[in-house]
Write a protein that holds these residues in place. Structure first.
Motif, mmCIF file in Angstrom:
data_model
loop_
_atom_site.group_PDB
_atom_site.id
_atom_site.type_symbol
_atom_site.label_atom_id
_atom_site.label_comp_id
_atom_site.label_asym_id
_atom_site.label_seq_id
_atom_site.Cartn_x
_atom_site.Cartn_y
_atom_site.Cartn_z
ATOM 1 N N PHE A 113 -0.840 17.158 -30.575
ATOM 2 C CA PHE A 113 -0.762 16.823 -29.147
ATOM 3 C C PHE A 113 -1.999 16.073 -28.652
ATOM 4 N N ARG A 114 -2.684 15.380 -29.552
ATOM 5 C CA ARG A 114 -3.829 14.533 -29.198
ATOM 6 C C ARG A 114 -3.472 13.087 -29.501
ATOM 7 N N GLY A 115 -3.038 12.356 -28.483
ATOM 8 C CA GLY A 115 -2.576 10.998 -28.695
ATOM 9 C C GLY A 115 -3.463 9.955 -28.049
ATOM 10 N N GLY A 116 -2.847 8.814 -27.720
ATOM 11 C CA GLY A 116 -3.577 7.711 -27.114
ATOM 12 C C GLY A 116 -3.335 7.637 -25.625
ATOM 13 N N LYS A 117 -3.562 6.452 -25.069
ATOM 14 C CA LYS A 117 -3.438 6.264 -23.624
ATOM 15 C C LYS A 117 -2.087 5.704 -23.212
ATOM 16 N N GLY A 118 -1.285 5.287 -24.172
ATOM 17 C CA GLY A 118 0.097 4.934 -23.886
ATOM 18 C C GLY A 118 0.361 3.525 -23.404
ATOM 19 N N ILE A 119 -0.649 2.646 -23.404
ATOM 20 C CA ILE A 119 -0.443 1.307 -22.855
ATOM 21 C C ILE A 119 0.573 0.518 -23.674
ATOM 22 N N ALA A 120 0.429 0.503 -25.000
ATOM 23 C CA ALA A 120 1.356 -0.257 -25.841
ATOM 24 C C ALA A 120 2.774 0.312 -25.748
ATOM 25 N N THR A 121 2.886 1.631 -25.712
ATOM 26 C CA THR A 121 4.204 2.259 -25.599
ATOM 27 C C THR A 121 4.815 1.976 -24.233
ATOM 28 N N LEU A 122 3.984 1.987 -23.196
ATOM 29 C CA LEU A 122 4.444 1.607 -21.857
ATOM 30 C C LEU A 122 4.957 0.172 -21.852
ATOM 31 N N PHE A 123 4.217 -0.696 -22.546
ATOM 32 C CA PHE A 123 4.639 -2.089 -22.594
ATOM 33 C C PHE A 123 5.990 -2.222 -23.291
ATOM 34 N N GLY A 124 6.191 -1.471 -24.377
ATOM 35 C CA GLY A 124 7.485 -1.492 -25.053
ATOM 36 C C GLY A 124 8.609 -1.069 -24.141
ATOM 37 N N MET A 125 8.324 -0.093 -23.297
ATOM 38 C CA MET A 125 9.314 0.369 -22.327
ATOM 39 C C MET A 125 9.610 -0.709 -21.290
ATOM 40 N N VAL A 126 8.553 -1.335 -20.755
ATOM 41 C CA VAL A 126 8.731 -2.420 -19.777
ATOM 42 C C VAL A 126 9.500 -3.573 -20.399
ATOM 43 N N LEU A 127 9.206 -3.861 -21.663
ATOM 44 C CA LEU A 127 9.892 -4.935 -22.385
ATOM 45 C C LEU A 127 11.393 -4.679 -22.439
ATOM 46 N N ALA A 128 11.769 -3.421 -22.612
ATOM 47 C CA ALA A 128 13.180 -3.063 -22.704
ATOM 48 C C ALA A 128 13.870 -3.067 -21.337
ATOM 49 N N VAL A 129 13.131 -2.686 -20.308
ATOM 50 C CA VAL A 129 13.728 -2.550 -18.981
ATOM 51 C C VAL A 129 13.736 -3.866 -18.217
ATOM 52 N N HIS A 130 12.628 -4.607 -18.291
ATOM 53 C CA HIS A 130 12.524 -5.862 -17.530
ATOM 54 C C HIS A 130 11.698 -6.855 -18.342
ATOM 55 N N PHE A 131 12.367 -7.656 -19.143
ATOM 56 C CA PHE A 131 11.702 -8.556 -20.090
ATOM 57 C C PHE A 131 10.782 -9.549 -19.383
ATOM 58 N N ASP A 132 11.251 -10.151 -18.290
ATOM 59 C CA ASP A 132 10.451 -11.150 -17.585
ATOM 60 C C ASP A 132 9.168 -10.541 -17.021
ATOM 61 N N ALA A 133 9.270 -9.345 -16.464
ATOM 62 C CA ALA A 133 8.085 -8.681 -15.932
ATOM 63 C C ALA A 133 7.113 -8.343 -17.052
ATOM 64 N N ALA A 134 7.644 -8.008 -18.226
ATOM 65 C CA ALA A 134 6.788 -7.710 -19.377
ATOM 66 C C ALA A 134 5.980 -8.941 -19.772
ATOM 67 N N LEU A 135 6.620 -10.106 -19.813
ATOM 68 C CA LEU A 135 5.913 -11.340 -20.138
ATOM 69 C C LEU A 135 4.857 -11.662 -19.084
ATOM 70 N N PHE A 136 5.165 -11.382 -17.836
ATOM 71 C CA PHE A 136 4.203 -11.592 -16.755
ATOM 72 C C PHE A 136 2.967 -10.720 -16.976
#
Length: 215
Positions: A113-136
């Motif tokens: 239960f000691r992980g990272g800050k989640g930025i890359a995983t958050l980005f993967g989620m944004v990429l799936a939900v709203h591709f254009d916003a992810a590129l922005f």
């Protein structure tokens, strides 16, 4: 209505998010637990810092795929639970799966239960939900990184740019996506508290991703 299928998808999303790519790559190929060095986080940025570009890029790609894959589980299970693709219920289901994957990254069951800050995983989620916003967000991240050389500052500003782009650039009608974007801002502030303190004191480490090593 909550079904066994939706619960199973949430569990799978958490397990995807819990894959500790930084820890496993560090231990398997370098004999190092990256959490014992640098910032102490099991994420791509600290992997770049501790293990170098090759390991850092591998961890970043895997962490992005974790969020992207978990969020897209909705296409396999969500359609039978929520109705048509891109409906409000379907997007909300995507968000729930993605957030669960991020929680898995922050608190991975496979790594104590000691992980990272989640930025890359958050980005993967944004990429799936709203591709254009992810590129922005990527554009904002790269611009800030090139100017400041601070990965943490680039991540913070890119994260804050997501809800702003959703509201003012893409004019999304889905309130849940806007609310999610605001939650991202809060999460980033919480997970980057120490980075913000170092930035204010002028002690945050700078990086140059494009610098070549000299012999």
């Amino acid at each position: 209505m909550i079904s066994i299928y939706s619960v199973s998808a949430l569990i799978a999303a958490y397990l995807f998010g819990s894959i500790p790519s930084a820890v496993w790559i560090g231990q398997a190929f370098y004999g190092i637990d990256v959490r014992e060095y640098g910032s102490g986080n099991a994420g791509a940025t600290n992997t770049f810092r501790v293990l170098g570009k090759k390991a850092g890029i591998a961890v970043m790609i895997i962490d992005i795929l974790k969020g992207f894959t978990a969020t897209n589980l909705a296409y396999f299970i969500g359609l039978s639970v929520t109705g048509p693709q891109n409906s409000i219920q379907f997007v909300n289901y995507q968000l729930a799966l993605g957030i669960t994957a991020v929680m898995g990254h922050l608190f991975p069951v496979f790594a104590g239960f000691r992980g990272g800050k989640g930025i890359a995983t958050l980005f993967g989620m944004v990429l799936a939900v709203h591709f254009d916003a992810a590129l922005f967000c990527v554009s904002v991240f790269l611009i800030v990184l090139l100017i400041s050389k601070y990965v943490s500052l680039s991540s913070i500003i890119a994260g804050f740019s997501f809800p702003l782009s959703i509201i003012f650039v893409f004019h999304s009608p889905l309130r849940s996506v806007v609310l999610y974007g605001m939650c991202i801002c809060v999460l980033i502030l919480v997970t980057h508290q120490k980075n913000i303190e170092r930035l204010l004191r002028g002690k945050e480490s700078k990086v140059n991703v494009f610098r070549k090593k000299t012999a």
